[in-house]
Structures are given as C-alpha cells and as structure tokens.
Design an enzyme around this catalytic site. Structure first.
Site, PDB file in Angstrom:
ATOM      1  N   CYS A   1       0.840  -1.178   0.027  1.00 27.09           N
ATOM      2  CA  CYS A   1       0.043   0.021   0.007  1.00 27.09           C
ATOM      3  C   CYS A   1       0.882   1.545  -0.206  1.00 27.09           C
ATOM      4  O   CYS A   1       0.601   2.136  -0.876  1.00 27.09           O
ATOM      5  CB  CYS A   1      -0.898   0.177   1.170  1.00 27.09           C
ATOM      6  SG  CYS A   1      -0.214   0.162   2.720  1.00 27.09           S
TER       7      CYS A   1
ATOM      8  N   HIS B   1      -2.767   1.148   6.784  1.00 25.04           N
ATOM      9  CA  HIS B   1      -3.137   1.272   5.337  1.00 25.04           C
ATOM     10  C   HIS B   1      -3.109   2.575   4.809  1.00 25.04           C
ATOM     11  O   HIS B   1      -4.079   3.529   5.468  1.00 25.04           O
ATOM     12  CB  HIS B   1      -4.437   0.255   4.994  1.00 25.04           C
ATOM     13  CG  HIS B   1      -4.598   0.075   3.783  1.00 25.04           C
ATOM     14  ND1 HIS B   1      -3.967  -0.798   3.003  1.00 25.04           N
ATOM     15  CD2 HIS B   1      -5.840   0.599   2.941  1.00 25.04           C
ATOM     16  CE1 HIS B   1      -4.518  -0.850   1.780  1.00 25.04           C
ATOM     17  NE2 HIS B   1      -5.391   0.032   1.635  1.00 25.04           N
TER      18      HIS B   1
ATOM     19  N   HIS C   1      -5.846   1.649  -4.750  1.00 25.29           N
ATOM     20  CA  HIS C   1      -4.914   1.495  -3.548  1.00 25.29           C
ATOM     21  C   HIS C   1      -4.302   0.111  -4.024  1.00 25.29           C
ATOM     22  O   HIS C   1      -5.104  -0.634  -4.911  1.00 25.29           O
ATOM     23  CB  HIS C   1      -5.484   1.362  -2.195  1.00 25.29           C
ATOM     24  CG  HIS C   1      -6.488   0.498  -1.791  1.00 25.29           C
ATOM     25  ND1 HIS C   1      -6.684   0.147  -0.679  1.00 25.29           N
ATOM     26  CD2 HIS C   1      -7.489  -0.016  -2.717  1.00 25.29           C
ATOM     27  CE1 HIS C   1      -7.728  -0.990  -0.697  1.00 25.29           C
ATOM     28  NE2 HIS C   1      -8.289  -0.926  -1.969  1.00 25.29           N
TER      29      HIS C   1
END
Length: 344
Positions: A257, A306, A318
């Site tokens: 991420c 995240h 993402h």
C-alpha cells in the site's frame, strides 16, 4: 429326581456395574446418532478469516517496511562516518609525519629541543599544558600539536558514534527478520485456508472482487481527474492498475500500500516517507470525506497501517493486500475505518 434348586442371582454390585455400562453405551450411541458431521467452513467464513489474516499481515508489513527503511538509513550513516574516520586518520598521520620530519631535521643538526622530545614521548594534551607555562614551543609547533589534538578528538567521537550505530543496526536487522517471519506466517495461514475452497468457490470470490472493483472504477472515473501534484500522483497510480500486491514492494512490477503511494508521489516530483504511518505525519490533515480532493492520501485503521489515494465519489485507488492487485475500491469496503486524509 430333577433338582428344584433356584439359580444363583447376580450380586448387587454386579448389577450396578452392568446397569451403568449399559446406560453409558446407550448415551454414546445417542450422541453419535445426533452429532452433526464436521462441517467445512463456508466460502464467506473462509473469506472473513483470510481477510483478517491479510489485515494482520499488512500491519506487520508496515513495521517491516519501517525496519527496512531504518536499516538502509543506518547503513548510509555508518558508511559516511567510516569514510570520515578514514580521511581523519590520514590527516592525523600526515600531521604526525610533518612533526616527525621536523624532529628528525633538528636531530640531524643537533638542535632538537626538549619540546620536540616531549612530544615524541608523551601525550599532546599534557604537554601543551606544560608548554604553555614553560614557553618551550615555537608558534609553528604549538599550532601543529593543537591540530593533532583536535583531530584525535574528532576521530574518537566518530568511532564512538559508528560503534553505537552498528549496535542499532544489529538490533534493527533482528527486528526486520522477526517481522518478515510474522508476515510470512500470516500469509501461509491465509493460503492454507484458501486451499480449503473448491475451484468454483475461488472463482466466485474472484468474480465478486472484480465486480466490486469495476463498480468503484465507474464511480471514480465519474469524479474526473485531479489537479496539481496530487492529480499527477493519482494519474500515475492509475497507470499501475492491475499490478499485484507484494509485501515490501515499491514497484515497478508490484507494490504494497505505502509502496504505491510513495512511488506515485515520487513520479509527481514529491518525495514522501516510505511507510503509511510516516506518510500520515506530513502535509495538511483532512477529516471530512467531503473535503477530500482527487490524489489526496487517505488512511485507514486506528494504527494507520493502510493508505491509498482518493479517487473521488467515496472511492480510492490502492494496493489492498496479498492476493489482490492495484485497483479501485469503495472506502466503505476497505475493512477498517477511514481516519483522515492528507494533502501533500
């Protein structure tokens, strides 16, 4: 004549034992009959467990990334210090050599004085204290000894700093190894669960994910493109759609991420930190989704493990987790709460 003796009756103890055994047998038979067979977990149950394991793996991944970044930084710092020490030692040797040559010249002419003799046989610090009161040194010799003294101090400090950083590096490498094992362990558990699914169930899960991503893509594309460097970072991230998530990866064939977001902003000419937690500490924080603009960084989960890029209309782009690819997704299905955005 036939015998009319009554048969021997079993003892009371024997009757009790037999009765108990019979009752137990009946109970076990009844339990066996009524017990439900061991059921295989459903597709949705497996998905929920796998998603949880992937979340835990991503948490460990960001810690792994932080330890890796720290290791690389320490290695560079140690290398710089070691170069400084090497140069400093060469300069010190040169200063000592020049003093030695001066002493040798005085010795050959028979004019070597006590000051040079003291220098060659004792500590410069102690000697300078004595020389200041005895006025035994020439101005040139005082200057040379002071330079030697200062260079010795610098070298001692550099060597001490290098030793501390080497200890820190060893500790960081240990932490890195632990986090790597933790990530690999979580991923192995998730794969074991996925292996319990049939081919049809796996295909159904993939189809559900693809459908959700396509729907999010439609929503995001309806929001239009971003502007400025955030828009440039977002546009670059769009060019990476479909590339797989791999923990610790920063491109160009795969990403995690924060690897995706850091590379996207680098492509826009902006250097941001490597990990999601560090990225959360830069720029201007935005707590309302309605205030977000395309390309803003968006953070999820309480520990901020995240991060993605806002795509508009409540969607993000993402790298979600192992087993997925860079894709569009609704903010409401990421798996953890939206915490805030950051405008770089």
């Amino acid at each position: 004549m036939a015998s009319h003796r009554r048969p021997k009756q079993p003892s009371r103890a024997r009757v009790t034992v037999l009765t108990t055994a019979a009752a137990a047998a009946v109970a076990l038979t009844s339990q066996a009959a009524n017990a439900a067979p061991s059921e295989k977990p459903s597709k949705d149950e497996v998905k929920a467990k796998v998603d949880k394991l992937y979340e835990e793996a991503e948490q460990a991944t960001e810690k792994f990334n932080g330890a890796k970044e720290k290791q690389e930084k320490l290695q560079k710092e140690i290398s710089t210090i070691q170069d400084n020490v090497a140069r400093g030692q060469a300069e010190l040797n040169e200063l000592r050599d020049s003093m030695g040559l001066a002493a040798a010249a005085q010795y050959r002419t028979g004019s070597i004085d006590s000051s040079v003799q003291l220098f060659l046989s004792s500590d410069p610090d102690d000697y300078l204290d004595k020389a200041s009161t005895m006025d035994q040194l020439s101005a040139q010799q005082v200057d040379a000894l002071k330079k030697i003294q200062e260079k010795q101090r610098e070298l001692a400090q550099d060597r001490s700093e290098a030793a501390e950083k080497l200890k820190d590096l060893a500790s960081t490498r240990t932490e890195l190894g632990k986090k790597k094992k933790e990530v690999q362990g979580k991923l192995a558990q998730a794969q074991k669960l996925l292996n319990t699914l049939t081919a049809r169930e796996k295909a159904a899960l993939a189809a559900e994910q693809a459908s959700a991503s396509n729907e999010s893509a439609g929503e995001a594309l309806g929001a239009g493109a971003g502007s400025g460097r955030a828009g440039a970072a977002y546009a670059w991230a769009q060019s990476q759609l479909g590339k797989p998530y791999v923990y610790g990866a920063t491109g160009m064939s795969s990403y995690d991420c924060s690897g995706l977001t850091s590379r996207a902003y680098a492509a826009a000419g902006v250097s941001i930190p490597r990990t999601s937690q560090a990225q959360a500490g830069i720029g201007t924080k935005i707590y309302s989704v309605s205030q977000l603009k395309v390309g803003d960084l968006v953070f999820f989960f309480n520990d901020l493990h995240h991060v993605g890029l806002y795509a508009g209309n409540g969607q993000i782009i993402h790298a979600p987790r192992t087993g997925t690819v860079v894709r569009y997704e609704s903010m409401g299905t990421v798996g953890g709460p939206f915490m805030f955005g950051v405008r770089v």
